[in-house]
Design an enzyme around this catalytic site. Structure first.
Site, mmCIF file in Angstrom:
data_model
loop_
_atom_site.group_PDB
_atom_site.id
_atom_site.type_symbol
_atom_site.label_atom_id
_atom_site.label_comp_id
_atom_site.label_asym_id
_atom_site.label_seq_id
_atom_site.Cartn_x
_atom_site.Cartn_y
_atom_site.Cartn_z
ATOM 1 N N TYR A 109 0.859 -1.153 0.078
ATOM 2 C CA TYR A 109 -0.172 -0.022 0.101
ATOM 3 C C TYR A 109 0.950 1.190 -0.176
ATOM 4 O O TYR A 109 0.531 2.385 -0.684
ATOM 5 C CB TYR A 109 -0.994 0.184 1.085
ATOM 6 C CG TYR A 109 -2.043 -0.834 0.830
ATOM 7 C CD1 TYR A 109 -3.002 -0.731 -0.205
ATOM 8 C CD2 TYR A 109 -2.280 -1.859 1.830
ATOM 9 C CE1 TYR A 109 -4.496 -1.531 -0.054
ATOM 10 C CE2 TYR A 109 -3.420 -2.829 1.604
ATOM 11 C CZ TYR A 109 -4.464 -2.646 0.698
ATOM 12 O OH TYR A 109 -5.369 -3.603 0.468
ATOM 13 N N GLU A 202 5.102 -27.596 16.957
ATOM 14 C CA GLU A 202 4.277 -27.109 15.884
ATOM 15 C C GLU A 202 2.988 -26.632 15.984
ATOM 16 O O GLU A 202 2.432 -25.930 15.340
ATOM 17 C CB GLU A 202 4.143 -28.419 14.701
ATOM 18 C CG GLU A 202 3.063 -28.006 13.497
ATOM 19 C CD GLU A 202 3.050 -29.397 12.896
ATOM 20 O OE1 GLU A 202 2.254 -29.145 11.735
ATOM 21 O OE2 GLU A 202 3.516 -30.411 12.846
ATOM 22 N N ASP A 254 3.709 -32.836 14.023
ATOM 23 C CA ASP A 254 2.659 -33.749 13.661
ATOM 24 C C ASP A 254 3.575 -35.051 13.217
ATOM 25 O O ASP A 254 4.566 -34.904 12.538
ATOM 26 C CB ASP A 254 1.588 -33.401 12.857
ATOM 27 C CG ASP A 254 0.708 -32.631 13.755
ATOM 28 O OD1 ASP A 254 0.459 -32.841 14.900
ATOM 29 O OD2 ASP A 254 -0.097 -31.912 12.992
#
Length: 368
Positions: A109, A202, A254
């Site tokens: 922007y 995680e 995981d």
């Protein structure tokens, strides 16, 4: 930490800032030099093509090769991107000089105020990576940050260095939700800690569980929630904790191929950031959840998707996955075609992962 060490680190921080400014000025001087000599200004940008990304066994990470491309204002097809890069260098110099921060979105922007056109933020982000490659410095060094955040909790005293907060000290165990890892934290002075290890995990939910179960005290650890793939600010902090505080880094993910890769990115970086060399912890250790843990602990599982399986085959072609635990676990994932989340240990009770699994893994990490 002694007063002299703090002064030395502050001096190094100022030198780092001045180095960025000097480098930007040098590139600006070359542009002026070309104009004064009646030549079209140009930039030499290291190539980020796949063919120029190589794995350096000595550094234990991906780096860029020697190929480079010239972006010249003489070439009408390159004039747009040349102008964008010129403006970004100017904007980065301004941010660094004024010690102000901007997000990737802000940059997109802000360009409009200078009538610099980007089709979308993706184009803006790519130009930022180009400037990183030109300077061989991460965007965070010239005060441009992503918006994603992860968290940290543990007995670590820091001293802020950002304007308005200079000298303010904080212990990162003061808030039970942990502290967001943002620009003020990654640039803070790391004062002292009673911790002996860093545990990067995680999942946010497990991060909260670890705080509740006082994993920081039980295992003399600093706990970090990577929020999935660790943002670069988090990887920077992990590296600082390892290099400056001498703390080993342990990674828990995981039990799937993506978790394995999350650990590898912390350890040796990513191909996308091959132009940078300050984001890795080569001695970091991935302790699970391994594919072999799924079978060993009889965890509830989910079938691997076609995307998961394809990712396994892709990583088998990656030189970092050719030996050791990395190769072994990939092979087992492909064999069982099942995956499991960290939360799967709740099958045996809410605190099983901290009471049983984690102690075993921390002990095992000593031999990895």
């Amino acid at each position: 930490m002694t007063t002299n060490k703090i002064k030395d680190r502050k001096k190094k921080a100022l030198e780092k800032q001045q180095n960025i400014i000097d480098t930007l000025k040098d590139h600006g001087a070359k542009v002026y030099g070309d104009l004064n000599n009646g030549q079209f200004p140009k930039f030499s940008i290291p190539s980020r093509s796949v063919s120029n990304i190589v794995y350096d066994k000595k550094l234990r990470q991906y780096i860029l090769g020697n190929s480079a491309a010239v972006r010249s204002s003489r070439n009408s097809s390159q004039l747009r991107s040349f102008t964008q890069l010129m403006w970004l260098a100017f904007f980065a110099n301004r941010l660094t000089q004024e010690k102000k921060s901007s997000t990737l979105r802000d940059v997109y922007y802000s360009s409009q105020a200078f009538e610099i056109e980007f089709e979308d933020q993706s184009e803006s982000d790519n130009i930022i990576v180009d400037l990183e490659a030109v300077l061989s410095k991460p965007r965070e060094d010239f005060h441009i940050f992503p918006e994603e955040r992860s968290s940290i909790f543990g007995d670590l005293n820091i001293e802020y260095t950002i304007p308005g907060y200079e000298g303010k000290k904080m212990n990162l165990s003061n808030h039970p939700d942990g502290y967001a890892i943002g620009p003020s934290l990654t640039t803070a002075e790391l004062m002292d800690t009673s911790a002996e290890i860093v545990i990067a995990i995680e999942k946010g939910g497990l991060f909260t569980r670890f705080v509740e179960e006082q994993v920081d005290k039980k295992f003399k650890s600093i706990i970090i929630n990577t929020g999935g793939q660790a943002p670069r600010s988090t990887r920077t902090l992990l590296k600082r904790l390892h290099d400056e505080m001498g703390l080993p880094v342990i990674v828990l993910t995981d039990g799937d191929v993506y978790g394995e890769h999350i650990a590898m990115v912390i350890k040796s970086g990513s191909a996308n950031a091959a132009h940078l060399r300050e984001l890795t912890v080569p001695d970091a250790k991935w302790v699970g959840v391994w594919a072999t843990d799924i079978e060993k602990f009889k965890l509830p599982t989910i079938p691997m998707t076609e995307s998961d399986i394809k990712r396994c085959y892709d990583l088998q072609n990656d030189p970092r996955y050719q030996e050791g635990i990395w190769k072994k676990e990939l092979d087992v994932f492909l064999k069982i075609k099942r995956k499991a989340e960290l939360e799967a240990f709740s099958k045996y009770g809410l605190t099983n992962i901290t009471d049983k699994y984690l102690p075993q893994k921390l002990e095992l990490a000593k031999s990895l």
